[in-house]
Design a protein around this motif. Structure first.
Motif, PDB file in Angstrom:
ATOM      1  N   GLN A  11      -2.600   6.169  -6.224  1.00 18.73           N
ATOM      2  CA  GLN A  11      -2.714   5.490  -4.940  1.00 18.73           C
ATOM      3  C   GLN A  11      -3.053   4.013  -5.128  1.00 18.73           C
ATOM      4  O   GLN A  11      -3.971   3.665  -5.876  1.00 18.73           O
ATOM      5  N   THR A  43      -4.034   0.775  -2.709  1.00 22.41           N
ATOM      6  CA  THR A  43      -4.420   0.350  -1.359  1.00 22.41           C
ATOM      7  C   THR A  43      -4.756  -1.135  -1.396  1.00 22.41           C
ATOM      8  O   THR A  43      -5.606  -1.565  -2.177  1.00 22.41           O
ATOM      9  N   MET A  47       1.442   5.434  -2.232  1.00 23.24           N
ATOM     10  CA  MET A  47       1.347   6.228  -3.448  1.00 23.24           C
ATOM     11  C   MET A  47       2.488   5.793  -4.346  1.00 23.24           C
ATOM     12  O   MET A  47       3.650   5.774  -3.923  1.00 23.24           O
ATOM     13  N   THR A  52       0.830  -1.206   0.000  1.00 25.79           N
ATOM     14  CA  THR A  52       0.000   0.000   0.000  1.00 25.79           C
ATOM     15  C   THR A  52       0.864   1.256   0.000  1.00 25.79           C
ATOM     16  O   THR A  52       1.864   1.340   0.707  1.00 25.79           O
TER      17      THR A  52
END
Length: 129
Positions: free
Chosen positions: A124, A126, A92, A90
């Motif tokens: 991003q 995640t 950027m 996870t």
């Protein structure tokens, strides 16, 4: 214009896959290196993978065997295929470029932030259940 533009981030479950894209106009560059970096909250930006004009690719140990860095034949788009994702992935993700105007070929430098001239805005990623 070299300015990288990333796309393809999102939310994925652990064990899943994502493909990130980086658009950068490299056709006029004599030599270049493209790299993917990532930055998790509260952590420093770290290098993930890089690739030179001849397709020589280097991966950080943390992603080796799971991520694949490729480029289209027109050399205008680059892709980071990410498989077997974990929550530790996870962050950027940034595409960065270094252009060598004076050399027909120059190998990629070390994957540290200050070696790269051009940066995208990031996308991003995640990984969460």
């Amino acid at each position: 214009h070299v300015q990288p533009v990333e796309s393809g981030g999102g939310l994925v479950q652990p064990g899943g896959s994502l493909r990130l894209s980086c658009a950068a106009s490299l056709y006029a560059a004599r030599s270049y290196c493209i790299a993917w970096f990532r930055q998790a909250p509260g952590k420093e930006r770290e290098g993930v993978a890089n690739r030179d004009k001849y397709g020589n690719t280097f991966y950080a140990d943390s992603v080796k065997g799971r991520f694949t860095f490729s480029q289209d034949s027109a050399k205008s788009a680059l892709y980071l295929q990410m498989n077997s994702l974990t929550p530790e992935d996870t962050g950027m993700y940034y595409c960065a470029a270094k252009v060598f105007a004076d050399y027909d070929y120059f190998p990629c430098p070390a994957m540290v932030v200050n070696q790269f001239n051009y940066w995208g805005q990031g996308t991003q990623v995640t990984v969460s259940s």
